[in-house]
Design an enzyme around this catalytic site. Structure first.
Site, PDB file in Angstrom:
ATOM      1  CB  SER A 133      -0.964  -0.010   1.185  1.00  0.00           C
ATOM      2  OG  SER A 133      -0.265  -0.264   2.386  1.00  0.00           O
TER       3      SER A 133
ATOM      4  CG  HIS B 264      -3.988  -0.741  -1.843  1.00  0.00           C
ATOM      5  ND1 HIS B 264      -4.564   0.486  -2.107  1.00  0.00           N
ATOM      6  CD2 HIS B 264      -3.660  -0.727  -0.528  1.00  0.00           C
ATOM      7  CE1 HIS B 264      -4.552   1.225  -1.009  1.00  0.00           C
ATOM      8  NE2 HIS B 264      -4.025   0.508  -0.031  1.00  0.00           N
TER       9      HIS B 264
ATOM     10  CE  LYS C 158      -7.220   0.516   1.552  1.00  0.00           C
ATOM     11  NZ  LYS C 158      -6.376  -0.421   2.248  1.00  0.00           N
TER      12      LYS C 158
HETATM   13  C1  LIG Z   1      -6.307  -0.637   3.666  1.00  0.00           C
HETATM   14  C2  LIG Z   1      -5.828  -1.975   3.937  1.00  0.00           C
HETATM   15  C3  LIG Z   1      -6.480  -2.788   4.864  1.00  0.00           C
HETATM   16  C4  LIG Z   1      -7.616  -2.277   5.698  1.00  0.00           C
HETATM   17  O1  LIG Z   1      -8.797  -2.178   4.959  1.00  0.00           O
HETATM   18  P1  LIG Z   1     -10.033  -1.396   5.602  1.00  0.00           P
HETATM   19  O2  LIG Z   1     -11.192  -1.907   4.856  1.00  0.00           O
HETATM   20  O3  LIG Z   1      -9.779   0.060   5.376  1.00  0.00           O
HETATM   21  O4  LIG Z   1     -10.075  -1.740   7.038  1.00  0.00           O
HETATM   22  C5  LIG Z   1      -6.036  -4.080   5.042  1.00  0.00           C
HETATM   23  N1  LIG Z   1      -4.979  -4.553   4.343  1.00  0.00           N
HETATM   24  C6  LIG Z   1      -4.304  -3.793   3.451  1.00  0.00           C
HETATM   25  C7  LIG Z   1      -3.159  -4.378   2.702  1.00  0.00           C
HETATM   26  C8  LIG Z   1      -4.706  -2.478   3.221  1.00  0.00           C
HETATM   27  O5  LIG Z   1      -4.047  -1.734   2.339  1.00  0.00           O
END
Ligand SMILES: *Cc1c(COP(=O)(O)O)cnc(C)c1O
Length: 403
Positions: free
Chosen positions: A192, A220, A251
């Site tokens: 990320s 992502h 996301k």
């Molecule tokens: C953003 C992210 C999460 C968390 O996701 P949310 O739905 O915002 O809690 C988990 N793992 C990775 C790799 C992320 O980039």
């Protein structure tokens, strides 16, 4: 109006005020901005209309008319709240429908939806391994993976970032099967903060050689990689060889929530054992319906995914030509590497004054000395938007003598 009560023993809280002062000194104190508009290429932040280069709204779903309609209809039909955890009060037909749709989309037997991607990791990892087992985790894995591993009690063996050779050495060294231990290999699909992609095919081959369970957190990668945004496993054609795929609905899917995709055996197990599933209330009907609409859109067309990639290639090539270092990114996550945390904060502040919203990221989110501005490209950006972004980066970059 009543005044809030203040602490009668402020000394007890000195450790907090000291820490805040330190963060401020080192340029690491986070200041949260207030958004006064829907998400999109342009947003209103603290009263100012700015070009948005920092949301995870890859495909524009956060303010998509089809998702908003679905959410409104769900509220009319099912109300606003889930009223309890699903194992106690049940869930709506919308929850089941979303899980079935996600399973079809991902090409797996079953999925389970959680309240967030973070919760999905906290639920899944302790359900698969315990203190007598071993976790093999990429050294740059997301904080929620690290916390899930800690909760499981299993010792965490870190392998070098995106390095299957290092994974193989660690698996050999610890020989989990020979000691009667289960092994779980975990990696982000897309990292990320750097935007690089895990070498999943090689990681899977190595892990299979040791009979390890394999888990990919594709927060992502969903909506970004693979056919119509089906994610990293699809991108690498590793269907059926990754035991657990964790995804987020917050996301590219544009709403909120998380899910796990896998075989029926694993998903049924998570319904029995995932603590955030058993002890925390469900997603709301509106969330779930909006996510279902997002899956429908992705199933029907890859236009938005294609636009995202066209924008990504365009922006990156312009930034590189201008002399910026975009690190090892291979995806729409575009770090602009600056090094010093204070410089990154100053850069971000100047960009904001110039009408561009792009956040500085420093320790502990990234290593010390690797501070950056993290630009997130979206399908909602027009070519003019991206040109403007580059122009402002160049302007501030020259002013601060970065390029
Ligand atoms: C953003 C992210 C999460 C968390 O996701 P949310 O739905 O915002 O809690 C988990 N793992 C990775 C790799 C992320 O980039």
């Amino acid at each position: 109006m009543t005044q809030p009560h203040v602490s009668s023993h402020p000394d007890k809280l000195k450790f907090i005020t000291d820490e805040k002062a330190r963060l401020e000194r080192e340029g690491l104190l986070i200041r949260i901005r207030t958004i006064e508009s829907p998400q999109g290429a342009w947003i209103t932040v603290d009263g100012k209309k700015v070009l948005n280069l920092c949301s995870n709204n890859y495909l524009g779903f956060a303010n998509h008319p089809q998702l908003k309609d679905a959410a409104k209809r769900a509220i009319d039909a099912y109300g606003v709240g889930p009223a309890a955890v699903r194992t106690i009060a049940g869930n709506t037909v919308l929850h089941n429908e979303l899980e079935e749709k996600l399973a079809r989309f991902k090409g797996v037997e079953a999925t389970i939806a959680y309240q967030s991607g973070f919760n999905s990791n906290l639920a899944t990892i302790p359900a698969l391994v315990g203190k007598d087992d071993l976790v093999f985790s990429d050294e740059l894995n997301h904080a929620s993976i690290i916390d899930g591993c800690r909760l499981s009690g299993a010792p965490i063996i870190r392998f070098d970032h995106c390095n299957p050779k290092s994974l193989e050495e660690k698996l050999k060294e610890h020989a989990p099967a020979a000691h009667g231990k289960r092994a779980l290999v975990i990696t982000d699909g897309v990292f990320s903060m750097d935007g690089d992609i895990a070498p999943l095919a090689r990681i899977v081959e190595v892990a299979e050689g040791f009979g390890a369970l394999i888990m990919v957190d594709d927060a992502h990668g969903e909506g970004v990689l693979g056919t119509n945004g089906r994610g990293a496993v699809d991108h690498f054609k590793m269907h059926g060889r990754v035991d657990v795929e964790v995804g987020t609905l917050s996301k590219a899917f544009g709403v909120v929530g998380g899910f796990v995709a896998g075989t029926k055996v694993i998903i049924d197990h998570l319904r029995q054992k995932g603590r955030p599933f058993l002890f925390s209330s469900a997603l709301t009907p509106a969330d779930v319906a909006a996510c279902s609409a997002a899956v429908d859109i992705l199933e029907a067309s890859d236009d938005l995914v294609q636009k995202l990639w066209t924008n990504t290639r365009y922006f990156k090539s312009k930034m590189r030509a201008a002399g910026f270092d975009t690190g090892r990114s291979e995806t729409p996550i575009t770090p602009i590497m600056l090094g010093d945390a204070k410089m990154a904060q100053q850069f971000s502040r100047r960009l904001f004054e110039e009408g561009v919203f792009a956040m500085a990221i420093g320790f502990p989110t990234v290593p010390i000395g690797k501070a950056r501005i993290r630009v997130m490209i979206s399908a909602t950006h027009s070519e003019e938007d991206l040109n403007l972004g580059v122009e402002k980066f160049v302007h501030v970059g020259k002013e601060l003598k970065v390029i």
